[in-house]
Design an enzyme around this catalytic site. Structure first.
Site, short mmCIF file in Angstrom:
data_model
loop_
_atom_site.label_atom_id
_atom_site.label_comp_id
_atom_site.label_asym_id
_atom_site.label_seq_id
_atom_site.Cartn_x
_atom_site.Cartn_y
_atom_site.Cartn_z
N LYS A 62 41.65 40.31 41.69
CA LYS A 62 40.95 39.10 42.15
C LYS A 62 39.43 39.25 42.01
O LYS A 62 38.77 38.36 41.50
CB LYS A 62 41.27 38.81 43.63
CG LYS A 62 42.72 38.56 43.92
CD LYS A 62 42.94 38.19 45.39
CE LYS A 62 42.57 39.26 46.40
NZ LYS A 62 43.41 40.47 46.36
N ARG A 91 43.88 34.52 54.03
CA ARG A 91 44.95 35.50 53.94
C ARG A 91 46.04 35.24 54.96
O ARG A 91 47.03 35.98 54.99
CB ARG A 91 44.39 36.89 54.19
CG ARG A 91 44.05 37.67 52.92
CD ARG A 91 43.35 38.92 53.38
NE ARG A 91 43.49 40.08 52.58
CZ ARG A 91 42.51 40.56 51.80
NH1 ARG A 91 41.42 39.89 51.60
NH2 ARG A 91 42.67 41.72 51.22
N ARG A 133 41.17 53.70 41.73
CA ARG A 133 39.87 53.01 41.82
C ARG A 133 38.81 53.90 42.44
O ARG A 133 39.07 54.62 43.39
CB ARG A 133 40.00 51.76 42.71
CG ARG A 133 40.70 50.67 42.05
CD ARG A 133 40.44 49.30 42.57
NE ARG A 133 40.38 49.06 43.99
CZ ARG A 133 40.56 47.84 44.52
NH1 ARG A 133 40.81 46.81 43.74
NH2 ARG A 133 40.48 47.66 45.81
N ARG A 182 37.79 54.46 48.33
CA ARG A 182 37.77 53.72 49.60
C ARG A 182 38.92 54.17 50.48
O ARG A 182 40.03 54.39 49.99
CB ARG A 182 37.93 52.21 49.31
CG ARG A 182 36.65 51.51 49.04
CD ARG A 182 36.82 50.12 48.45
NE ARG A 182 37.87 49.30 49.04
CZ ARG A 182 38.16 48.06 48.61
NH1 ARG A 182 37.48 47.52 47.62
NH2 ARG A 182 39.12 47.37 49.17
N ARG A 209 48.89 47.77 53.18
CA ARG A 209 48.22 46.54 52.75
C ARG A 209 49.20 45.64 51.98
O ARG A 209 49.15 44.41 52.10
CB ARG A 209 47.02 46.87 51.85
CG ARG A 209 45.88 47.52 52.62
CD ARG A 209 44.81 48.05 51.69
NE ARG A 209 44.04 47.00 51.06
CZ ARG A 209 43.30 47.17 49.97
NH1 ARG A 209 43.25 48.35 49.37
NH2 ARG A 209 42.61 46.18 49.46
#
Ligand code: AMP
Length: 214
Positions: free
Chosen positions: A13, A88, A127, A160, A171
């Site tokens: 996104k 969300r 990531r 992260r 998540r």
């Protein structure tokens, strides 16, 4: 043009939003980026948000809705927006409907980037986010020239907390339980555009522009 991007964590996104803003001339509004900035600043709101973010849980609706309302007071949103990571939950979606109707505006497109869970775990654990500019490298798909150093600004790259595998699983469950019902919610208005997000960034980008007719 007023657009929402919906998709599980790691669907792309943020990357797609960044590619869309120049072409559409509208700002990207990322609640995740706003919370990370607040965490970095160490503001009271940042401290509260961090407790939830580290667990892979959602920040409470009243906090998120407050942040978004404030953002909509800035004049750049008059031209339109790309909302990335908001809404969300159903409550957030209803609050957004109310906010837009108060502003005499409405949504044009809800772009849903679909990617199966198995793909996402690999993508997210690879990531590496820059502490300086927020750019995201990927150890496999977009490695930095020098390990641990951002190509864009030479900032330090880090994993992260919410990109660690156990948190990612949490998540994803949160996404399926709380966010994916929004697809049905918006389908009733006929504005949902579903995109296969397993393809390359370029292909996904092309498909998004096609789906919104630009
Ligand atoms: P993101 O970068 O969009 O994946 O967001 C990172 C984290 O920020 C999420 O896992 C949530 O803890 C929090 N967050 C971002 N946007 C929202 C939202 N709309 N509602 C609740 N929590 C959010």
């Amino acid at each position: 043009m007023n657009i929402i991007l919906i998709g599980p964590p790691g669907a792309g996104k943020g990357t797609q939003a960044k590619r869309m803003i120049d072409r559409l001339g509208v700002p990207q509004i990322s609640t995740g980026d706003m919370f990370r900035a607040a965490v970095k600043e160490g503001s009271p709101m940042g401290k509260k948000a961090k407790e939830y973010m580290d667990k892979g849980a959602l920040v409470p609706d009243d906090v998120v809705i407050g942040v978004v309302k404030e953002r909509f007071e800035k004049p750049d949103t008059k031209k339109g927006f790309i909302l990335d990571g908001f809404p969300r939950t159903l409550e957030q979606a209803q609050a957004l409907d109310k906010l837009l109707s108060d502003l005499g505006s409405r949504l044009d497109h809800v772009v849903v980037i679909e990617v199966p869970d198995d793909h996402l775990v690999g993508r997210l654990t690879g990531r590496r986010t820059c502490r300086g500019c927020g750019y995201m490298h990927h150890v496999e798909f977009d490695p930095p020239k020098k390990e641990g150093v951002c190509d864009k600004c030479s900032g330090e790259l880090y994993l992260r907390d919410d990109d660690k595998e156990a948190t990612i699983r949490d998540r994803l469950s949160t996404y399926h339980a709380q966010t994916s019902p929004l697809i049905d919610y918006y389908s009733k208005s006929g504005i949902v555009r579903k995109i296969d997000g397993t393809r390359s960034m370029e292909e996904v980008n092309k498909a998004i522009f096609q789906s919104i007719g630009v």
